[in-house]
Design an enzyme around this catalytic site. Sequence first.
Site, PDB file in Angstrom:
ATOM      1  N   LEU A 264      19.865  40.728   4.862  1.00 32.81           N
ATOM      2  CA  LEU A 264      19.375  40.253   5.199  1.00 32.81           C
ATOM      3  C   LEU A 264      17.752  40.092   5.830  1.00 32.81           C
ATOM      4  O   LEU A 264      17.411  41.121   6.010  1.00 32.81           O
ATOM      5  CB  LEU A 264      20.278  40.169   6.984  1.00 32.81           C
ATOM      6  CG  LEU A 264      21.923  40.158   6.824  1.00 32.81           C
ATOM      7  CD1 LEU A 264      22.743  40.461   8.232  1.00 32.81           C
ATOM      8  CD2 LEU A 264      22.457  39.368   6.239  1.00 32.81           C
ATOM      9  N   ASP A 265      17.691  38.745   6.492  1.00 31.36           N
ATOM     10  CA  ASP A 265      16.223  38.527   6.842  1.00 31.36           C
ATOM     11  C   ASP A 265      15.595  38.878   7.964  1.00 31.36           C
ATOM     12  O   ASP A 265      16.565  39.384   8.632  1.00 31.36           O
ATOM     13  CB  ASP A 265      15.938  36.960   6.867  1.00 31.36           C
ATOM     14  CG  ASP A 265      15.999  35.745   5.625  1.00 31.36           C
ATOM     15  OD1 ASP A 265      15.963  36.792   5.023  1.00 31.36           O
ATOM     16  OD2 ASP A 265      15.983  35.084   5.989  1.00 31.36           O
ATOM     17  N   TRP A 266      14.717  39.469   8.755  1.00 32.37           N
ATOM     18  CA  TRP A 266      13.949  39.862   9.566  1.00 32.37           C
ATOM     19  C   TRP A 266      15.479  39.474  10.541  1.00 32.37           C
ATOM     20  O   TRP A 266      15.087  39.930  11.616  1.00 32.37           O
ATOM     21  CB  TRP A 266      12.681  40.017   9.696  1.00 32.37           C
ATOM     22  CG  TRP A 266      12.358  40.487  10.693  1.00 32.37           C
ATOM     23  CD1 TRP A 266      12.203  41.431  11.126  1.00 32.37           C
ATOM     24  CD2 TRP A 266      11.674  39.764  11.726  1.00 32.37           C
ATOM     25  NE1 TRP A 266      11.457  42.039  12.414  1.00 32.37           N
ATOM     26  CE2 TRP A 266      10.901  41.008  12.841  1.00 32.37           C
ATOM     27  CE3 TRP A 266      11.675  38.425  12.574  1.00 32.37           C
ATOM     28  CZ2 TRP A 266      11.029  40.106  14.269  1.00 32.37           C
ATOM     29  CZ3 TRP A 266      11.280  38.132  13.769  1.00 32.37           C
ATOM     30  CH2 TRP A 266      10.840  39.073  14.598  1.00 32.37           C
TER      31      TRP A 266
END
Length: 597
Positions: free
Chosen positions: A442-444
Amino acid sequence: MLLLHPLLDFTDCFTDRDRGSIELEGNYWYEGVCPESGELLRLPRDRMSEAIARGLMQYLAADDSYAIDGKMYGILVVEMPWGEQRILKAFSGLLNGCSVVDGWVPPIPGRDRVAFDEARTLTQLEAMKQELIALHQLPQRQEYETLFSEFELQLQILSDRHRNCKQQRDEKRQLLCQTLAGKTLEVILEQLNQESRLEGIERRQLKRQRDEILQPLKVLIEAADGRMRALKQRRKELSRELQAQMHAAYTLVNFLGKSRSIQQLMPTNSIPTGTGDCCAPKLLHCAAVHNLKPLAMAEFWWGPPSGDKVQGEFYGACGDRCQPLMGFLLSGLSQNQSVSNLAGGQDAHPTNHHISCGTAGEPVAQILESHPTNHHIFCGTAGEPVTQMLPIIYEDKWLIAVNKPSGLLSVPGRYLENQDSVLSRLRNLLPDGLELTAVHRLDWGTSGILLLARDKEISSQLRQQFENQQVQKVYEAVLSGTVNVEAGTIELSLWGDPENRPYQQVNWECGKPSVTRFRVMARQGNCDRIEFLPLTGRTHQLRVHAADVRGLGIPILGDRLYGCRAAANRLHLHARELSFEHPQLGERLYLKAETPF
């Protein structure tokens, strides 16, 4: 000489009355457990410290030299012994190659004791870097690629010609067999067979010519690649040796007047690179040494983006390098800054995450007793917990599912500033942590369900499900505007520009296909709440599908990378549901984490 800035150096928008309420307005808390008392100590990042930090951003923006390398910067609001408030400012690591810069907090003591070894190692590392660049840019690489392409083209042309000739011979053989017989037919057929053999010889000769020309280049390139691997390994070893020396030499002081080396505070064989060089430890150590009372602190990223770090955004203490030091560094703060004991600290962070695990699409009535809703992982120093929590929503001996918070990487990044992640925290904590792998990412800024496997075989089986689109993913997002459709499917070809990482763009020639179904869940004033069902898993897929005019044309709220200008405290994208077949149990597993916005 230590430079303490007046508040007005960076902002003039706060009155004394505003500053008096500093402890009541924390947007984020730096916190840690006192190793002696077990008390949870907290220091806020509040409205005032963020405003001061934005004033520092304006100062940085006026000087191009600060835009060369991206890094973390920070400010600490302190109170002098006589009650006046001032500001300390710091940078992480080196600033334009220097550790000591006028007007900035100096590095933590101890670096001078390894200065000679550091200079020697840095010289070696720089020489290795230049050699790696030269090996990567070896002219023979381009020469090999060019010649290889030319030979491939010649072979293709030759194959096309031979295929046409073969087709003509086959037709001729068929006709001859119908019209001729005996010795005459044998002679003519042998001529046709000889033509076929000659074509085979021609093809083999071209391949032999190709190999004779390309082989010396290939040997040279393979030798260069081998040298690059050796250099990278040696570079890693040198960096580790230098870091070990620094960690033994770096000495931190807290507000009780006690001092400890980083090695004493983090007794592990894998202290993250860069520990002790971040802003927060430098600022707090400096304040303790000079008998300054900390009131509030704020850290932000400035310079070119790195991973998911964006210029001008605020970030908290990194979990690997800073958070384990916080309990010691904050020890000795006055009681009114200590909000609770350890148990109270846990209560101060309740979890509202809903869990549902079941089969055949129905939630089960009984959640596994060994995995209650409020099961958390605590990461700390020397076995002591702190409130950097990772809610586990499912766990067994094969896999773990975590509700990842926004503002935390899934896996460690390449650079020092990007080591804190879900994977690194779990690896540092769990007995079998070194075997963990993240099955997906998952993105930051994206929160929600992140799946990790406890061994390679399970990881491979789960990854195969993701690749074969056998995993159902449901995301929830809030757009920074409204759309004029209720539901639909977005299909775009996404490509990551290597010169502008991590930005993704629509490129129909170079990109890979990406497909997302969506529906509007609710209209909320000027923002729409959207449910996304991605059928593929490209980098930043949902963010691009939302922002691009060929998708929804409205960026997700808080997504500054793809053009959202509206003020938001986070990226409003959440991985809400995940459904997949358990690789060992053979049952369909359904996980859900309630949307936090």
